[in-house]
Design an enzyme around this catalytic site. Sequence first.
Site, PDB file in Angstrom:
ATOM      1  N   ASP A 298      -5.997   1.463  11.524  1.00  0.00           N
ATOM      2  CA  ASP A 298      -5.061   0.474  10.990  1.00  0.00           C
ATOM      3  C   ASP A 298      -5.341  -0.966  11.395  1.00  0.00           C
ATOM      4  O   ASP A 298      -4.517  -1.856  11.126  1.00  0.00           O
ATOM      5  CB  ASP A 298      -3.618   0.861  11.371  1.00  0.00           C
ATOM      6  CG  ASP A 298      -3.152   2.080  10.588  1.00  0.00           C
ATOM      7  OD1 ASP A 298      -3.485   2.159   9.397  1.00  0.00           O
ATOM      8  OD2 ASP A 298      -2.472   2.945  11.168  1.00  0.00           O
TER       9      ASP A 298
ATOM     10  N   ASP B  31      -4.642   5.844   2.615  1.00  0.00           N
ATOM     11  CA  ASP B  31      -4.247   4.502   3.068  1.00  0.00           C
ATOM     12  C   ASP B  31      -5.440   3.708   3.608  1.00  0.00           C
ATOM     13  O   ASP B  31      -5.442   2.483   3.621  1.00  0.00           O
ATOM     14  CB  ASP B  31      -3.210   4.572   4.201  1.00  0.00           C
ATOM     15  CG  ASP B  31      -2.239   5.716   4.107  1.00  0.00           C
ATOM     16  OD1 ASP B  31      -2.586   6.735   3.484  1.00  0.00           O
ATOM     17  OD2 ASP B  31      -1.150   5.626   4.670  1.00  0.00           O
TER      18      ASP B  31
HETATM   19  N1  GLY Z   1       0.091   3.769   6.209  1.00  0.00           N
HETATM   20  C1  GLY Z   1       1.196   4.548   6.561  1.00  0.00           C
HETATM   21  C2  GLY Z   1       2.171   4.724   5.469  1.00  0.00           C
HETATM   22  O1  GLY Z   1       1.963   4.267   4.361  1.00  0.00           O
HETATM   23  O2  GLY Z   1       3.203   5.305   5.719  1.00  0.00           O
END
Ligand code: GLY
Length: 500
Positions: free
Chosen positions: A136, A193
């Site tokens: 992230d 993601d």
């Molecule tokens: N990237 C984590 C979510 O979208 O919950």
Amino acid sequence: MRSKLCIGDTLCLLTGILIAVSLLSLLNYNFATAQQISTHKFESQSIQQALNHAESKLLQTLDEINHNPSKHPGHTNPESGQWDINYLSRNEWTSGFFSGSLWYMYRLTGDESWKDLAITWTEDLEPMTNANFDHDTGFRIFSSFGNGYKTLNKRTYYRTLLRAANTLSRRFDPTIGAIKSWDWTGNYPVIIDNLMNLELLFWAAENSGNRSLYNIAKTHAETSLEHHMREDGSTYHVVDFDNNGNVYRKFTTQGAGPTSVWTRGQAWAIYGFTMIYRFTEDKKFLDAAEAASQYFIERLPDDFVPYYDFYEPYRSVQTKDASAAAIAASGFLELYQYTFNSLYFNTAVEILLSLSSSDYSTHQSSLSSILNKSTLHRGFGNVGTSYADYYYLEAILRYKEVLQEEFPELNVKNFLFLDQNYPNPFNNRTIIYYSLEQSGETELTVYDMTGRRIQTLVNGQMPAGSFLVPFDGSGLSSGVYIYRLRNNGTVLTRKMTLIQ
Ligand code: GLY
């Protein structure tokens, strides 16, 4: 003088039309949908109301977190409606969104106080450039420092972004062809993601000449395209690989089940593949973005805000997800610019209108976020999130950009500065960063140590601002070279080392 292509006026006209038609089809111009975008629906008055509302909620948030820049809101607590105090840390995947929203407020309003706040909350995230415990880094650093750099061209932010890109790239395994998302489950889990975090790598590659970052990002995107996307344009959340790059299993830790479609994941795919096309210009990514978009749009309910999963079997846990809508709206506004398909623009407008209505906007409630009704995890809905707010503001900004509306003049202070090239020492390709306080005649030239001119990189009238100039030393011998910047009579000089 008559062109050789034209013999007679009618033929000339026909030739012109034919050329124009071929050019437009080359540009992927969609005749069926051209001119049909709803430019009148989200009016400037509604935008102003949305921004006034955003301002009041961001100020409410600042009071709530005691103006403490080490607190970065993630999601609201369902009981209190205030930001959950257990999710304010820099470590959260969400920590870059609050400062990102502050940058967007600055760009949308030109109000200097947003800039100062954005700088303060962004710079608190500096330690996260080295955080290598998950994928992230892109969310945390590109939403904060990335927006800061785009707005202010600050040299220190450029360096921060390159450092963060380097950190993220260390999670890439060439055998698997992907960045590892998490360390806490599975063998080598890669989530949809993760596409979003590639923007940091592509950006850093483009702005530093580091080709390996580009290759990592593109390879990851290809792996994700192959394994996350289903034939029908929907997506899996998690693909877990063995150490040889074979797929163990595909599943979800977010949506309703292994074969369901988690709508925020689908929105990440829309936004992510569109952004990847921006950097790669590879049509397969544009096709993927379009397939994911068609799937999403066809399943939207009447108010254009999806439920958390397209296939949730239990009504009791089925809640709306404003964040999925906001992410998709922002993605559609970029996708529209590559396809000219009005469906994307108009869907983004409908989403923005819906999110700005009292059904989703918190203007009639005491909730601390700008938008309500996001869903964090399955069964944990009806909350505000900093990412729904961030992508909502980004979508408003992109909407104005697409319509070429005027933005306020920003008070961005420039300095005359010539930085050390990066990388240095370098093997053929390096980037020289310089900034100009004032516009004027500018020359940037590379010399060898005997004073022989090697190459002039810039020569002419330049505006005030910051610039990145690539230099390619292929064909030169190893050694030290000098580069010199002249601007309005001032000269700055630095040395760089080429290693062949
Ligand atoms: N990237 C984590 C979510 O979208 O919950």
